[in-house]
Design an enzyme around this catalytic site. Structure first.
Site, PDB file in Angstrom:
ATOM      1  N   GLU A  10      -5.108  -8.305  -1.621  1.00 48.91           N
ATOM      2  CA  GLU A  10      -5.689  -8.222  -0.273  1.00 48.91           C
ATOM      3  C   GLU A  10      -7.076  -7.615  -0.371  1.00 48.91           C
ATOM      4  OE1 GLU A  10      -3.182  -6.423   2.855  1.00 48.91           O
ATOM      5  OE2 GLU A  10      -4.995  -5.420   3.595  1.00 48.91           O
ATOM      6  N   GLU A  59       0.810  -1.222   0.000  1.00 44.72           N
ATOM      7  CA  GLU A  59       0.000   0.000   0.000  1.00 44.72           C
ATOM      8  C   GLU A  59       0.844   1.273   0.000  1.00 44.72           C
ATOM      9  OE1 GLU A  59      -2.873  -0.577   3.153  1.00 44.72           O
ATOM     10  OE2 GLU A  59      -3.897  -2.163   2.037  1.00 44.72           O
TER      11      GLU A  59
END
Length: 517
Positions: free
Chosen positions: A314, A196
């Site tokens: 994810e 991320e």
């Protein structure tokens, strides 16, 4: 058996009897060609770094589920993984870019995570000792897991301003970990770079050009260290939220055949504390919104990195550990299975669920390791839905979701039906485009049957943690093993009935589908 089947069909149709509306509809499956292809092991689950004191909304739902303290010897953990034969496991999460590996020439202290006000996500750097790494790999090897490991992509960089980080990645610690991993014979399917950090980032961000250059460095390390291996692990990146301009630049800079897999994360239900989670899950318009992300990523890869494939690296539905008494209950399977179906249509090869264990969105209860409903949804998908994705056309309401794949490990088609309506019972006729006839074939096929797996919540309570399969609660066996998930067999030419707020997998093993031959 006949008496039981009649009783079961009555029980399944009971909600329909009480429903306000019965609707007849048809579904046309095109068995002549596939529209997309999944990996053989599409289902994936994550194991995270979060320690016990990771808390959101005055809840601390992680317990001892961290990679660093999870009870790897718990019999249910091994059995839950082994039930998939080959379950993909992604090792990573928010704290992975703060993990140091206690190996080689690490010129820093390697200490456990601790709460730290100014640290990323409120934690200090953490440490993976090689003894623990060996123990994790023993579990993976014993259970047949296919492992993706997420590397620290911030090591050596410095904080510039706000979320932005700059400077070159220090690859030394990752190099030493990979070298150690090879020396121990640990099998890693893929190495993922960062978590991320793309676009605006979540806790931190790295410029796309810098990220692309660092991935080239990682590719060279893997090619060098695995030069004598029969096959090399894939390079996966960036493991972030999709922003088209950043992803396009990243692929352009990293260049041809460097990044094997492009990963992105999805939490399209919003915050775990949102009181409207259930209504979002049951709203077809809300579920449809994420299709734009899948479509745009697919186009970005085709234009800038056609050598790469797409994974959802994810996805937990609701972020910040998931929704308490929602993400771990039956109702979440409406979102989860719908997302698996939708991702498949856009050529997503693998879909990693956050998490296998830990947080409110875990497939296994964090304390008892007992499977939650979504575990069984994932297991049924894994066993029934094959690699080939088929086109489905229907004249039905958007509240009836339908997806079709070639069946897994056998001939035929498997249909996934999701009824989001709380008052409509659907009676469905299924046709195959090749013959424009009932899936299952001709009038002479009257003795043939199809398999049906009807999923409902225990006692009709959508937020039950117990799933019911064909009228029978799905529970561990007496010896605490994963139970059989048996279908009922129904005449192949009879219409399908799907009750309000229920889900069904339907397997047609006798249909004429050239795409699935």
């Amino acid at each position: 058996m006949g008496t039981f089947l009649s009783l079961f069909l009555f029980l399944v149709s009971l909600p329909a009897i009480l429903a306000q509306q019965v609707t007849r509809t048809s579904i046309l499956v095109d068995g002549t060609k596939t529209v997309a292809t999944n990996d053989e092991n599409f289902i994936c689950a994550t194991v995270d770094w979060w320690p016990h004191d990771k808390c959101d909304y005055n809840q601390c739902p992680w317990g001892n589920s961290s990679l660093l303290n999870l009870d790897l010897s718990h019999p249910l953990l091994g059995k839950a993984i082994q039930a998939f034969k080959r379950l993909r496991i992604r090792v990573g999460g928010s704290l992975q870019d703060q993990v140091l590996y206690d190996v080689g020439n690490l010129n820093a202290s390697c200490d456990p995570f601790r709460k730290m006000k100014d640290g990323l996500f409120g934690f200090s750097k953490g440490c993976l000792h090689m003894e623990r790494w060996d123990e994790l790999n023993q579990l993976f090897n014993r259970t047949g897991a296919i492992v993706t490991f997420g590397l620290n992509a911030l090591h050596g960089r410095h904080h510039i301003t706000d979320k932005a980080w700059g400077g070159d990645w220090d690859s030394g610690n990752a190099y030493d970990l990979i070298k150690y991993t090879i020396s121990k014979g640990h099998q890693i399917d893929s190495w993922e770079f960062g978590n991320e950090l793309s676009g605006k980032g979540i806790g931190a961000s790295v410029d796309a050009e810098l990220y692309g250059k660092d991935v080239i460095n990682l590719k060279n390390i893997i090619n060098n260290l695995y030069k004598d291996a029969p096959s090399k692990p894939a390079v996966i990146a960036p493991g972030g939220f999709f922003e088209q301009e950043w992803y396009a630049k990243f692929l352009q800079v990293s260049g041809s055949n460097v990044v094997n897999v492009v990963t992105h994360h999805i939490y399209n239900l919003g915050a775990g504390v949102d009181p409207n989670l259930v209504s979002k899950i049951l709203d077809p318009r809300h579920l449809n919104n994420v299709s734009e992300t899948f479509s745009n990523l697919k186009q970005t890869i085709e234009r800038n990195g056609p050598w790469s494939s797409a994974w959802v690296g994810e996805s937990g539905g609701a972020y910040n550990s998931g929704g308490r008494q929602v993400s771990n209950t039956f109702v979440n399977s409406f979102w989860y299975l719908d997302q698996l179906g939708m991702a498949s249509k856009y050529n997503t090869k693998v879909y990693c669920r956050q998490t296998l264990i830990g947080g409110n969105y875990a497939l296994l209860d964090t304390t008892t390791f007992v499977p939650n409903p979504d575990y069984y949804s994932a297991l049924l998908w894994h066993r029934l839905m094959g690699k080939g994705v088929l086109s489905v056309a229907t004249d039905s309401s958007p509240f009836l979701r339908s997806y079709a794949h070639c069946s897994k490990g056998r001939l035929g088609i498997t249909l996934l039906l999701i009824n989001l309506s709380n008052q409509t019972d659907y009676i469905i006729s299924v046709q195959n485009k090749k013959t424009v006839a009932w899936v299952g074939g001709k009038a002479s096929d009257g003795h043939l049957t199809r398999e049906e797996y009807h999923l409902t919540p225990k006692d009709g309570y959508l937020q039950s943690q117990t799933m019911v399969l064909n009228g029978i609660p799905v529970e561990l066996t007496e010896d605490k093993s994963i139970p059989k998930l048996d279908p009922v067999h129904v005449n192949v030419n009879s219409p399908i009935r799907i009750a309000p707020l229920s889900i069904a997998f339907v397997v047609f093993s006798n249909c004429d589908a050239p795409a699935c031959a």
